[in-house]
Design an enzyme around this catalytic site. Structure first.
Site, PDB file in Angstrom:
ATOM      1  N   ARG A 291     -15.885   4.964 -19.785  1.00  0.00           N
ATOM      2  CA  ARG A 291     -15.503   3.545 -19.805  1.00  0.00           C
ATOM      3  C   ARG A 291     -16.464   2.763 -18.899  1.00  0.00           C
ATOM      4  NH1 ARG A 291     -10.136   3.912 -21.869  1.00  0.00           N
ATOM      5  NH2 ARG A 291     -10.402   1.898 -22.832  1.00  0.00           N
TER       6      ARG A 291
ATOM      7  N   GLN B 283     -19.749   0.295 -23.294  1.00  0.00           N
ATOM      8  CA  GLN B 283     -18.680  -0.552 -23.836  1.00  0.00           C
ATOM      9  C   GLN B 283     -18.766  -0.738 -25.358  1.00  0.00           C
ATOM     10  OE1 GLN B 283     -18.728  -4.014 -21.378  1.00  0.00           O
ATOM     11  NE2 GLN B 283     -16.527  -3.995 -21.106  1.00  0.00           N
TER      12      GLN B 283
ATOM     13  N   ASP C 162     -17.173   2.058 -27.238  1.00  0.00           N
ATOM     14  CA  ASP C 162     -15.845   2.451 -26.750  1.00  0.00           C
ATOM     15  C   ASP C 162     -14.772   2.223 -27.823  1.00  0.00           C
ATOM     16  OD1 ASP C 162     -13.461   2.742 -25.433  1.00  0.00           O
ATOM     17  OD2 ASP C 162     -14.000   1.518 -23.705  1.00  0.00           O
TER      18      ASP C 162
ATOM     19  N   SER D 269     -11.120   1.402 -26.714  1.00  0.00           N
ATOM     20  CA  SER D 269     -10.889  -0.023 -26.443  1.00  0.00           C
ATOM     21  C   SER D 269     -10.809  -0.835 -27.723  1.00  0.00           C
ATOM     22  CB  SER D 269     -12.018  -0.598 -25.576  1.00  0.00           C
ATOM     23  OG  SER D 269     -11.899  -0.138 -24.270  1.00  0.00           O
TER      24      SER D 269
ATOM     25  N   TYR E 203      -8.285   4.644 -14.760  1.00  0.00           N
ATOM     26  CA  TYR E 203      -7.006   5.008 -15.363  1.00  0.00           C
ATOM     27  C   TYR E 203      -5.918   5.077 -14.291  1.00  0.00           C
ATOM     28  CZ  TYR E 203      -9.513   6.219 -19.603  1.00  0.00           C
ATOM     29  OH  TYR E 203     -10.278   6.155 -20.739  1.00  0.00           O
TER      30      TYR E 203
HETATM   31  P1  NAD Z   1      -4.425   3.229 -20.857  1.00  0.00           P
HETATM   32  O1  NAD Z   1      -4.251   3.100 -22.334  1.00  0.00           O
HETATM   33  O2  NAD Z   1      -4.794   4.545 -20.277  1.00  0.00           O
HETATM   34  O3  NAD Z   1      -3.079   2.739 -20.150  1.00  0.00           O
HETATM   35  C1  NAD Z   1      -2.522   1.445 -20.406  1.00  0.00           C
HETATM   36  C2  NAD Z   1      -2.039   0.836 -19.123  1.00  0.00           C
HETATM   37  O4  NAD Z   1      -0.823   1.489 -18.717  1.00  0.00           O
HETATM   38  C3  NAD Z   1      -3.000   0.963 -17.944  1.00  0.00           C
HETATM   39  O5  NAD Z   1      -3.337  -0.321 -17.489  1.00  0.00           O
HETATM   40  C4  NAD Z   1      -2.189   1.763 -16.917  1.00  0.00           C
HETATM   41  O6  NAD Z   1      -2.466   1.358 -15.596  1.00  0.00           O
HETATM   42  C5  NAD Z   1      -0.776   1.432 -17.309  1.00  0.00           C
HETATM   43  N1  NAD Z   1       0.272   2.329 -16.784  1.00  0.00           N
HETATM   44  C6  NAD Z   1       0.263   3.679 -16.633  1.00  0.00           C
HETATM   45  N2  NAD Z   1       1.443   4.098 -16.110  1.00  0.00           N
HETATM   46  C7  NAD Z   1       2.226   2.995 -15.962  1.00  0.00           C
HETATM   47  C8  NAD Z   1       3.561   2.765 -15.499  1.00  0.00           C
HETATM   48  N3  NAD Z   1       4.332   3.759 -15.066  1.00  0.00           N
HETATM   49  N4  NAD Z   1       4.010   1.498 -15.492  1.00  0.00           N
HETATM   50  C9  NAD Z   1       3.248   0.473 -15.915  1.00  0.00           C
HETATM   51  N5  NAD Z   1       1.990   0.612 -16.367  1.00  0.00           N
HETATM   52  C10 NAD Z   1       1.485   1.855 -16.379  1.00  0.00           C
HETATM   53  O7  NAD Z   1      -5.452   2.129 -20.338  1.00  0.00           O
HETATM   54  P2  NAD Z   1      -6.756   1.591 -21.049  1.00  0.00           P
HETATM   55  O8  NAD Z   1      -6.447   0.359 -21.795  1.00  0.00           O
HETATM   56  O9  NAD Z   1      -7.408   2.708 -21.767  1.00  0.00           O
HETATM   57  O10 NAD Z   1      -7.613   1.174 -19.787  1.00  0.00           O
HETATM   58  C11 NAD Z   1      -7.834   2.107 -18.740  1.00  0.00           C
HETATM   59  C12 NAD Z   1      -8.815   1.546 -17.753  1.00  0.00           C
HETATM   60  O11 NAD Z   1     -10.116   1.522 -18.275  1.00  0.00           O
HETATM   61  C13 NAD Z   1      -8.521   0.143 -17.288  1.00  0.00           C
HETATM   62  O12 NAD Z   1      -8.808   0.060 -15.919  1.00  0.00           O
HETATM   63  C14 NAD Z   1      -9.491  -0.688 -18.054  1.00  0.00           C
HETATM   64  O13 NAD Z   1      -9.797  -1.926 -17.439  1.00  0.00           O
HETATM   65  C15 NAD Z   1     -10.665   0.255 -18.028  1.00  0.00           C
HETATM   66  N6  NAD Z   1     -11.630  -0.026 -19.096  1.00  0.00           N
HETATM   67  C16 NAD Z   1     -12.930  -0.200 -18.748  1.00  0.00           C
HETATM   68  C17 NAD Z   1     -13.872  -0.448 -19.731  1.00  0.00           C
HETATM   69  C18 NAD Z   1     -15.304  -0.648 -19.397  1.00  0.00           C
HETATM   70  O14 NAD Z   1     -15.631  -0.962 -18.285  1.00  0.00           O
HETATM   71  N7  NAD Z   1     -16.177  -0.409 -20.336  1.00  0.00           N
HETATM   72  C19 NAD Z   1     -13.479  -0.503 -21.056  1.00  0.00           C
HETATM   73  C20 NAD Z   1     -12.144  -0.313 -21.370  1.00  0.00           C
HETATM   74  C21 NAD Z   1     -11.221  -0.064 -20.369  1.00  0.00           C
END
Ligand code: NAD
Length: 378
Positions: free
Chosen positions: A121, A126, A129, A132, A227
């Site tokens: 990530r 990006q 990805d 996403s 994560y």
């Molecule tokens: P994910 O699908 O793994 O999880 C969804 C959300 O659920 C997350 O925000 C997580 O913190 C939350 N979560 C987990 N347990 C929880 C609980 N008990 N109560 C409430 N919320 C809870 O997440 P994702 O969408 O795949 O994103 C993961 C990370 O990757 C994030 O920090 C996102 O910003 C980052 N990301 C970065 C890039 C990049 O830089 N290229 C791209 C995509 C995502």
């Protein structure tokens, strides 16, 4: 170098892995592309549209046995791995944390298996990805489905016949999907609240015009990849108590909470559902990875004292055209990033951070550190 794309055969899959615009891009770079007849039929793309941009239509077994790179969306059926050409590269979602025998089969057959969920990530990756791109659309779909199932409207309406209050939407888990769900609910005029265990998302929630619900869970944090870390049982209890009041007021609750590579946490309990208003709707986006909501069932709508719990799987498949377009673009960006323009071949750079992150098997072995560590822990 032959790139082959077989048709998706998972029952109910509406998306396709590759669209003609991607073929056009790679053909210009000197790739030979074979696709199975009917590849785009679920989103109304004919075989002619693929041949027009330079693809060859082949039968499935020819694609599997002759391609140097096989591209797909879903993990392959295990029996199709032995049909692949020795040394070929296979790119798809793989669910590598749960599919140990599939991974062994890739290694045994000398296939270099790339897992789309393991693309790092990072900013540079990006555009590749797919987690996403698909989560973004899934977040949109959760709100649209919920809006259709409640007996209310989302926006406030001031009319000569009276004023209708806006619906209350509560989003739990503010990753990619949660952010899109907030944005979609806001666009439709709802009053939106959201919660995540990662405090860093508070600002993002506010920038979309929603309210961040604060619950003091003590130390939570995130992994180096962003994560969420799993909560302790005490923290889960504090979270559930804090959420109960917000859920009781909500017309729509959308849960998107995931823990990468692990079972999703249970967040909305039977007790919390019992306090919700009849007519309200819960959408459990994590239903396929264990579920955030007690009683949710994959591909079912469960009614608990008038509260509807929607546990639909494959949410991006509800908007298959943009989902296919985005996935196809993720694959194309991945291939182009490692394409050797002179030799007109894909260069599997083993030392590259993106390849190190997503290459699971190579030369007959499991090479991915994360997956190897997982296997050692048993
Ligand atoms: P994910 O699908 O793994 O999880 C969804 C959300 O659920 C997350 O925000 C997580 O913190 C939350 N979560 C987990 N347990 C929880 C609980 N008990 N109560 C409430 N919320 C809870 O997440 P994702 O969408 O795949 O994103 C993961 C990370 O990757 C994030 O920090 C996102 O910003 C980052 N990301 C970065 C890039 C990049 O830089 N290229 C791209 C995509 C995502």
């Amino acid at each position: 170098m032959i790139i082959g794309v077989p048709k998706e055969i998972h029952p109910g899959e509406t998306r396709t892995a590759f669209i003609p615009a991607s073929i056009e891009r790679l053909v210009k770079k000197g790739a030979e592309i074979s696709v199975e007849s009917g590849l785009g039929s679920t989103i109304g793309i004919s075989d002619e549209e693929y041949t027009k941009v330079g693809a060859k239509i082949c039968d499935r077994s020819t694609i599997l046995s002759s391609s140097d790179i096989v591209l797909r969306l879903r993990k392959p059926p295990q029996e199709e791995i032995a049909q692949l050409k020795k040394g070929a590269i296979h790119v798809s979602f793989l669910d590598p944390f749960n599919e140990s025998s599939l991974i062994e089969e890739f290694a045994k057959n000398q296939i270099s298996a790339i897992s789309m969920e393991m693309i790092p990530r990072s900013t540079i990756a990006q555009k590749m990805d797919a987690l996403s791109s698909q989560a973004n659309l899934a977040g949109y779909v959760t709100v649209i489905l919920a809006a259709e199932r409640i007996n209310k409207i989302l926006p406030m309406m001031m009319t000569p016949s009276g004023t209708i209050a806006p619906a209350h939407v509560f989003i739990i888990g503010v990753g990619v999907a949660g952010l899109q769900a907030i944005a979609t609910a806001k666009r439709l005029g709802a009053r939106v609240e959201a919660f995540d265990t990662r405090p860093v998302v508070e600002e993002q929630v506010q920038s979309l015009g929603a309210k961040f619900i604060k619950i003091d869970l003590g130390e939570t944090g995130q992994t180096k990849d962003g994560y969420a870390k799993a909560l302790t049982p005490e923290q889960i209890k504090i979270q559930q108590d804090g959420m109960a009041k917000v859920c009781a007021k909500a017309d729509i609750v959308i849960t998107t909470a995931q823990l990468f590579g692990r079972k999703a946490p249970v967040i909305v309990t039977h007790d919390m559902i019992a306090q919700m208003k009849p007519g309200s709707v819960i959408v459990d986006m994590a239903v396929e990875s264990g579920g955030n909501v007690e009683g949710s069932k994959v591909n079912e709508e469960v009614d608990v004292n008038g509260v509807k719990i929607l546990g639909l799987g494959n949410l991006p498949g509800h908007v298959a055209a943009p989902a296919s377009q985005m996935y196809s673009s993720n694959l194309t960006n991945f291939i182009e990033s490692f394409w050797d323009a002179e030799a007109k071949t894909f260069n599997l750079k083993l030392e590259d951070d993106i390849i190190k992150g997503c290459l699971i098997t190579h030369n007959g072995e499991v090479v991915n550190e994360t997956i190897k560590n997982l296997a050692q822990k048993g």
